[in-house]
Design an enzyme around this catalytic site. Structure first.
Site: not given
Ligand code: NAP
Length: 259
Positions: A14, A16, A19, A64, A91, A143, A157, A161, A190
Site C-alpha cells: 500500500g 502508492s 500512509i 492484488d 500497511n 488502527s 474493519y 484491525k 490521518i
Molecule cells: P489509502 O490511502 O486508501 O491507501 C491504501 C493503499 O493500499 C493503496 O496504496 C492501495 O493501492 C493499497 N491497497 C489496497 N488494497 C489493495 C490490494 N488488494 N492489493 C494491493 N494493494 C492494495 O489508505 P490509508 O488511509 O493510507 O490507510 C493505510 C493503512 O492505514 C490501512 O491499513 C488503514 O487501515 C490504516 N489506517 C488508516 C487511517 C487513516 O486515517 N487514513 C487510520 C488508521 C489506520 P491500490 O488501491 O492501488 O491497490
C-alpha cells in the site's frame, strides 16, 4: 542519533497512496531501497517517481494482495531487486463503510483478506530471507479503530484491525528465534487523500476531538515506523504504538473542553 537505514531492503504494501506512500518516502529518504506494492499502476508509478526525483531508490510491484499468491510474489521481487529483505511494512488496508445490518459474508471476507490474511502470508513469505539476513523487522499498520475504539459502519474493519494484533502477539514469539521483531502502529485520524473527500465540516469536527488539535500527517506515522525499523528498536517486539494526537484519551467531551 539512529543508525541510518542505508541500503536496507524495505517492502511497503500500500505504498502508492496515503500512509504507505508517506512510509515509502520517509524510508527512502533514510537511505532504504523501497519496494512499493499496490494494484493501481498510475499511483504506484507516481510514488516511485516522487522518491526517485528526491534521489531515493524505489520500484513498484503491481499485485492484488487479496490473492494469497501475492505474498510469495512480493518476497521474490524484493529478493531479486535488492538481494534480500530487511523490513516488511504491512500497511495496505481497505475500509469500505458498511453498517452491521447490511454486512455480507463477501464484504467481511474482502476486508479480512486484504487487512489480515495478506499481512500474515506476507510475513510468512518474507521470513526465510530475514532469517538468512540474521534478523529483520515487521511493522503492521493497524488502527485505533477496533483495538481501542469503534465507529458505526466499521465493525468488520475494526475486527480486522484487532485481528492483526492477535496475530502480532504470537508471531512475535515465533519470530524472535530468527531475530525478527514485529510491532504495530495504531494511527488515529490521518490526513490522506481519502479523508480529504469527507469535507471541511467533518475535518474541523474531527480536529476538535483530538487533544493536540490537528489530524495526523502521513509523516507522523512514517516516523514511528522508521523508529520501529531502526537498529535501536531491536529489543522491542510484540508491541503497539498509538499515533493519534491523544484522540483516545478523553473520557468525555467535557474532559476535552476542560483541558
Ligand atoms: P489509502 O490511502 O486508501 O491507501 C491504501 C493503499 O493500499 C493503496 O496504496 C492501495 O493501492 C493499497 N491497497 C489496497 N488494497 C489493495 C490490494 N488488494 N492489493 C494491493 N494493494 C492494495 O489508505 P490509508 O488511509 O493510507 O490507510 C493505510 C493503512 O492505514 C490501512 O491499513 C488503514 O487501515 C490504516 N489506517 C488508516 C487511517 C487513516 O486515517 N487514513 C487510520 C488508521 C489506520 P491500490 O488501491 O492501488 O491497490
Amino acid at each position: 542519533m539512529f543508525t541510518p537505514l542505508t541500503g536496507r531492503s524495505v517492502i511497503v504494501t500500500g505504498g502508492s497512496r496515503g500512509i504507505g506512500r508517506g512510509i515509502a518516502r520517509v524510508f527512502a529518504a533514510a537511505g532504504a531501497r523501497v519496494l512499493i506494492v499496490a494494484r493501481d499502476e498510475g499511483a504506484a508509478r507516481s510514488a516511485v517517481a516522487e522518491i526517485r526525483s528526491a534521489g531515493g531508490d524505489a520500484s513498484s510491484l503491481l499485485v492484488d494482495l487479496a490473492e494469497p499468491a501475492s505474498a510469495e510474489r512480493l518476497a521474490a521481487a524484493a529478493i531479486e531487486r535488492h538481494g534480500g529483505i530487511d523490513v516488511l511494512c504491512c500497511n495496505a488496508g481497505i475500509y469500505p463503510a458498511t453498517p452491521l445490518r447490511e454486512l455480507t459474508a463477501e464484504r467481511i471476507d474482502e476486508v479480512l483478506a486484504v487487512n489480515v490474511r495478506s499481512a500474515m502470508l506476507s510475513v510468512r513469505a518474507c521470513l526465510p530471507a530475514m532469517e538468512r539476513a540474521g534478523g529483520g523487522r515487521v511493522i503492521l499498520t493497524s488502527s485505533i479503530t477496533g483495538p481501542i475504539t469503534g465507529y458505526p459502519g466499521w465493525s468488520h474493519y475494526g475486527a480486522s484491525k484487532a485481528a492483526q494484533l492477535g496475530f502480532l502477539r504470537t508471531a512475535a514469539i515465533e519470530l524472535a528465534r530468527a531475530k525478527v521483531t514485529i510491532n504495530a502502529i495504531l494511527p488515529g485520524n490521518i490526513l490522506t487523500e481519502g479523508l480529504d473527500d469527507l469535507g471541511e465540516v467533518y475535518l474541523r469536527q474531527m480536529e476538535r476531538s483530538i487533544p493536540l488539535g490537528r489530524l495526523g500527517s502521513v509523516e507522523d506515522v512514517a516516523h514511528a515506523a522508521l523508529f520501529l525499523a531502526s537498529d535501536e528498536a531491536g529489543y522491542i517486539t510484540g508491541q503497539t504504538l498509538v499515533v493519534d494526537g491523544g484522540q483516545v484519551l478523553p473520557e468525555s467531551l467535557m474532559a476535552l473542553e476542560e483541558g
